[in-house]
Design a protein around this motif. Structure first.
Motif, PDB file in Angstrom:
ATOM      1  N   LYS A  49       3.297  -4.494  -6.115  1.00 49.81           N
ATOM      2  CA  LYS A  49       4.143  -5.484  -5.442  1.00 49.81           C
ATOM      3  C   LYS A  49       5.472  -4.884  -4.986  1.00 49.81           C
ATOM      4  CE  LYS A  49       2.177  -9.172  -8.268  1.00 49.81           C
ATOM      5  NZ  LYS A  49       2.443 -10.047  -9.424  1.00 49.81           N
ATOM      6  N   ALA A  50       5.770  -3.648  -5.367  1.00 48.51           N
ATOM      7  CA  ALA A  50       7.043  -3.013  -5.015  1.00 48.51           C
ATOM      8  C   ALA A  50       7.145  -2.811  -3.504  1.00 48.51           C
ATOM      9  CB  ALA A  50       7.189  -1.675  -5.738  1.00 48.51           C
ATOM     10  N   ASP A  51       8.375  -2.735  -3.024  1.00 46.31           N
ATOM     11  CA  ASP A  51       8.612  -2.443  -1.605  1.00 46.31           C
ATOM     12  C   ASP A  51       8.137  -1.040  -1.253  1.00 46.31           C
ATOM     13  OD1 ASP A  51      10.018  -4.923  -1.150  1.00 46.31           O
ATOM     14  OD2 ASP A  51      11.763  -4.009  -2.113  1.00 46.31           O
ATOM     15  N   VAL A  52       8.361  -0.119  -2.188  1.00 47.29           N
ATOM     16  CA  VAL A  52       7.986   1.288  -1.995  1.00 47.29           C
ATOM     17  C   VAL A  52       7.177   1.724  -3.203  1.00 47.29           C
ATOM     18  CG1 VAL A  52       8.827   3.662  -1.747  1.00 47.29           C
ATOM     19  CG2 VAL A  52      10.068   1.785  -0.650  1.00 47.29           C
ATOM     20  N   ILE A  53       5.956   2.193  -2.962  1.00 51.59           N
ATOM     21  CA  ILE A  53       5.174   2.756  -4.056  1.00 51.59           C
ATOM     22  C   ILE A  53       4.977   4.242  -3.807  1.00 51.59           C
ATOM     23  CG2 ILE A  53       4.044   0.575  -4.609  1.00 51.59           C
ATOM     24  CD1 ILE A  53       1.459   1.774  -3.433  1.00 51.59           C
ATOM     25  N   ILE A  54       5.034   4.987  -4.878  1.00 49.83           N
ATOM     26  CA  ILE A  54       4.863   6.435  -4.818  1.00 49.83           C
ATOM     27  C   ILE A  54       3.540   6.763  -5.493  1.00 49.83           C
ATOM     28  CG2 ILE A  54       5.826   8.670  -5.471  1.00 49.83           C
ATOM     29  CD1 ILE A  54       8.568   7.149  -5.729  1.00 49.83           C
ATOM     30  N   LEU A  55       2.614   7.312  -4.725  1.00 51.65           N
ATOM     31  CA  LEU A  55       1.309   7.687  -5.263  1.00 51.65           C
ATOM     32  C   LEU A  55       1.396   9.078  -5.874  1.00 51.65           C
ATOM     33  CD1 LEU A  55      -1.044   6.481  -2.391  1.00 51.65           C
ATOM     34  CD2 LEU A  55      -0.595   5.345  -4.577  1.00 51.65           C
ATOM     35  N   ALA A  56       1.301   9.139  -7.195  1.00 52.66           N
ATOM     36  CA  ALA A  56       1.333  10.400  -7.931  1.00 52.66           C
ATOM     37  C   ALA A  56       0.080  10.467  -8.793  1.00 52.66           C
ATOM     38  CB  ALA A  56       2.599  10.487  -8.777  1.00 52.66           C
ATOM     39  N   VAL A  57      -1.053  10.293  -8.132  1.00 51.12           N
ATOM     40  CA  VAL A  57      -2.357  10.250  -8.786  1.00 51.12           C
ATOM     41  C   VAL A  57      -3.244  11.325  -8.173  1.00 51.12           C
ATOM     42  CG1 VAL A  57      -2.198   7.783  -9.329  1.00 51.12           C
ATOM     43  CG2 VAL A  57      -3.213   8.500  -7.150  1.00 51.12           C
ATOM     44  N   PRO A  58      -4.360  11.671  -8.817  1.00 51.42           N
ATOM     45  CA  PRO A  58      -5.309  12.571  -8.149  1.00 51.42           C
ATOM     46  C   PRO A  58      -5.729  11.954  -6.813  1.00 51.42           C
ATOM     47  CG  PRO A  58      -5.871  12.311 -10.464  1.00 51.42           C
ATOM     48  CD  PRO A  58      -4.794  11.306 -10.165  1.00 51.42           C
ATOM     49  N   PHE A  59      -5.918  12.779  -5.810  1.00 48.02           N
ATOM     50  CA  PHE A  59      -6.118  12.297  -4.443  1.00 48.02           C
ATOM     51  C   PHE A  59      -7.210  11.234  -4.341  1.00 48.02           C
ATOM     52  CE2 PHE A  59      -7.851  12.416  -0.143  1.00 48.02           C
ATOM     53  CZ  PHE A  59      -6.702  12.153   0.583  1.00 48.02           C
ATOM     54  N   ARG A  60      -8.344  11.444  -4.961  1.00 46.81           N
ATOM     55  CA  ARG A  60      -9.445  10.486  -4.827  1.00 46.81           C
ATOM     56  C   ARG A  60      -9.104   9.109  -5.400  1.00 46.81           C
ATOM     57  NH1 ARG A  60     -12.989  15.110  -6.075  1.00 46.81           N
ATOM     58  NH2 ARG A  60     -13.985  15.680  -4.113  1.00 46.81           N
ATOM     59  N   ALA A  61      -8.132   9.024  -6.289  1.00 47.47           N
ATOM     60  CA  ALA A  61      -7.769   7.746  -6.917  1.00 47.47           C
ATOM     61  C   ALA A  61      -7.032   6.811  -5.960  1.00 47.47           C
ATOM     62  CB  ALA A  61      -6.917   7.999  -8.158  1.00 47.47           C
ATOM     63  N   HIS A  62      -6.526   7.326  -4.854  1.00 48.34           N
ATOM     64  CA  HIS A  62      -5.746   6.470  -3.953  1.00 48.34           C
ATOM     65  C   HIS A  62      -6.574   5.329  -3.370  1.00 48.34           C
ATOM     66  CE1 HIS A  62      -7.504   8.761  -0.571  1.00 48.34           C
ATOM     67  NE2 HIS A  62      -7.210   7.686   0.135  1.00 48.34           N
ATOM     68  N   GLY A  71      -8.943  20.666  -4.815  1.00 51.71           N
ATOM     69  CA  GLY A  71     -10.236  20.266  -5.323  1.00 51.71           C
ATOM     70  C   GLY A  71     -11.005  19.329  -4.398  1.00 51.71           C
ATOM     71  N   ILE A  72     -10.418  18.988  -3.260  1.00 48.76           N
ATOM     72  CA  ILE A  72     -11.069  18.110  -2.283  1.00 48.76           C
ATOM     73  C   ILE A  72     -11.692  18.975  -1.196  1.00 48.76           C
ATOM     74  CG2 ILE A  72     -10.696  16.260  -0.588  1.00 48.76           C
ATOM     75  CD1 ILE A  72     -10.270  15.362  -3.489  1.00 48.76           C
ATOM     76  N   ASP A  73     -12.939  18.746  -0.925  1.00 49.35           N
ATOM     77  CA  ASP A  73     -13.629  19.454   0.155  1.00 49.35           C
ATOM     78  C   ASP A  73     -13.011  19.022   1.480  1.00 49.35           C
ATOM     79  OD1 ASP A  73     -15.452  20.286   2.166  1.00 49.35           O
ATOM     80  OD2 ASP A  73     -17.100  20.233   0.729  1.00 49.35           O
ATOM     81  N   ALA A  79      -3.440   6.432   4.693  1.00 51.61           N
ATOM     82  CA  ALA A  79      -3.067   5.268   5.501  1.00 51.61           C
ATOM     83  C   ALA A  79      -4.265   4.363   5.767  1.00 51.61           C
ATOM     84  CB  ALA A  79      -2.441   5.727   6.812  1.00 51.61           C
ATOM     85  N   SER A  80      -5.434   4.944   5.927  1.00 50.76           N
ATOM     86  CA  SER A  80      -6.619   4.116   6.186  1.00 50.76           C
ATOM     87  C   SER A  80      -7.010   3.283   4.960  1.00 50.76           C
ATOM     88  CB  SER A  80      -7.791   4.978   6.664  1.00 50.76           C
ATOM     89  OG  SER A  80      -8.243   5.826   5.642  1.00 50.76           O
ATOM     90  N   ALA A  81      -6.596   3.704   3.773  1.00 52.04           N
ATOM     91  CA  ALA A  81      -6.877   2.945   2.547  1.00 52.04           C
ATOM     92  C   ALA A  81      -5.803   1.896   2.254  1.00 52.04           C
ATOM     93  CB  ALA A  81      -7.001   3.891   1.358  1.00 52.04           C
ATOM     94  N   PHE A  82      -4.651   2.017   2.892  1.00 50.92           N
ATOM     95  CA  PHE A  82      -3.524   1.104   2.683  1.00 50.92           C
ATOM     96  C   PHE A  82      -3.217   0.412   4.006  1.00 50.92           C
ATOM     97  CE2 PHE A  82      -3.332   3.877  -0.894  1.00 50.92           C
ATOM     98  CZ  PHE A  82      -2.780   3.127  -1.919  1.00 50.92           C
ATOM     99  N   LYS A  83      -4.099  -0.464   4.417  1.00 56.22           N
ATOM    100  CA  LYS A  83      -4.016  -1.132   5.722  1.00 56.22           C
ATOM    101  C   LYS A  83      -2.673  -1.835   5.898  1.00 56.22           C
ATOM    102  CE  LYS A  83      -8.548  -0.657   6.764  1.00 56.22           C
ATOM    103  NZ  LYS A  83      -8.838   0.731   6.864  1.00 56.22           N
ATOM    104  N   GLY A  84      -1.975  -1.485   6.962  1.00 58.11           N
ATOM    105  CA  GLY A  84      -0.704  -2.118   7.287  1.00 58.11           C
ATOM    106  C   GLY A  84       0.516  -1.461   6.676  1.00 58.11           C
ATOM    107  N   ALA A  85       0.329  -0.566   5.714  1.00 60.64           N
ATOM    108  CA  ALA A  85       1.475   0.105   5.075  1.00 60.64           C
ATOM    109  C   ALA A  85       2.025   1.197   5.982  1.00 60.64           C
ATOM    110  CB  ALA A  85       1.056   0.720   3.746  1.00 60.64           C
TER     111      ALA A  85
END
Length: 195
Positions: free
Chosen positions: A58-71, A94-96, A110-116
């Motif tokens: 719900k935050a205005d700004v989120i920082i993704l600090a997770v393994p890439f596939r988790a996004h 580790g991502i092909d 961006a494609s996983a976070f529609k509108g962000a």
């Protein structure tokens, strides 16, 4: 603005340390729940608070600090991310490359976070260096910033400056932002801006 770090591993913890050091309030969340963050938040003080994932998004700004596939799973938590800025602080180790389908990793995010509005930053340094005070030898450690949205890029650059870093704008994700991709020339570069 309110901020949330999603991910409490090496990078997420390093970023939480920077927020605490700078006196900027931030929440931090992971998939294990707020209770798993008690020792980290106790160590870092009142500016860093544990949060559930459902509250963090719900935050205005989120920082993704997770393994890439988790996004993708995080992005699926909401159907519409309009009004949210997502900082992509992830790397694609580790991502092909075929998994990215020829796109910059932040465009995949961006494609996983529609509108962000998605901004790539806080990802080019190892976590141990990222956790250190950015002031060094009379200058400030450089952090690169890239986004397809100029206003979001400028806003996040101000945040990154408030955390003590010197920022350098790289322009669009699919142009200058490619310099922050796995194996690219700016990754792992510990540059200091003097003056």
């Amino acid at each position: 603005m309110n901020y949330a770090i999603i991910g409490s591993g090496n990078v997420g913890s390093a970023l939480a340390r920077q927020f605490a050091r700078s006196g900027i309030a931030v929440s931090i969340a992971n998939t294990r729940g707020a209770g798993s963050l008690t020792s980290l938040t106790a160590e870092l003080g009142p500016k860093v608070t544990a949060s559930s994932l459902s509250d963090a998004i719900k935050a205005d700004v989120i920082i993704l600090a997770v393994p890439f596939r988790a996004h993708a799973a995080i992005g699926a938590e909401k159907p519409d991310w309009a009004g949210t800025t997502v900082i992509d602080a992830m790397n694609t180790y580790g991502i092909d490359p075929e998994e990215l389908q020829g796109k910059a990793s932040s465009d995949v995010v961006a494609s996983a976070f529609k509108g962000a509005k998605v901004v790539k930053t806080l990802n080019q340094l190892p976590a141990k260096l990222l956790a250190k005070d950015p002031a060094e030898n009379g200058g400030r450690r450089v952090m690169f910033v890239s986004s397809n949205d100029d206003a979001a890029s400028a806003s996040i650059a101000q945040l990154v400056e408030s955390l003590g870093f010197a920022t350098i704008a790289l322009g669009r994700v699919d142009k200058g932002g490619l310099l922050l991709e796995r194996g690219a020339p700016l990754v792992l570069q510990n540059l200091i801006k003097l003056g």
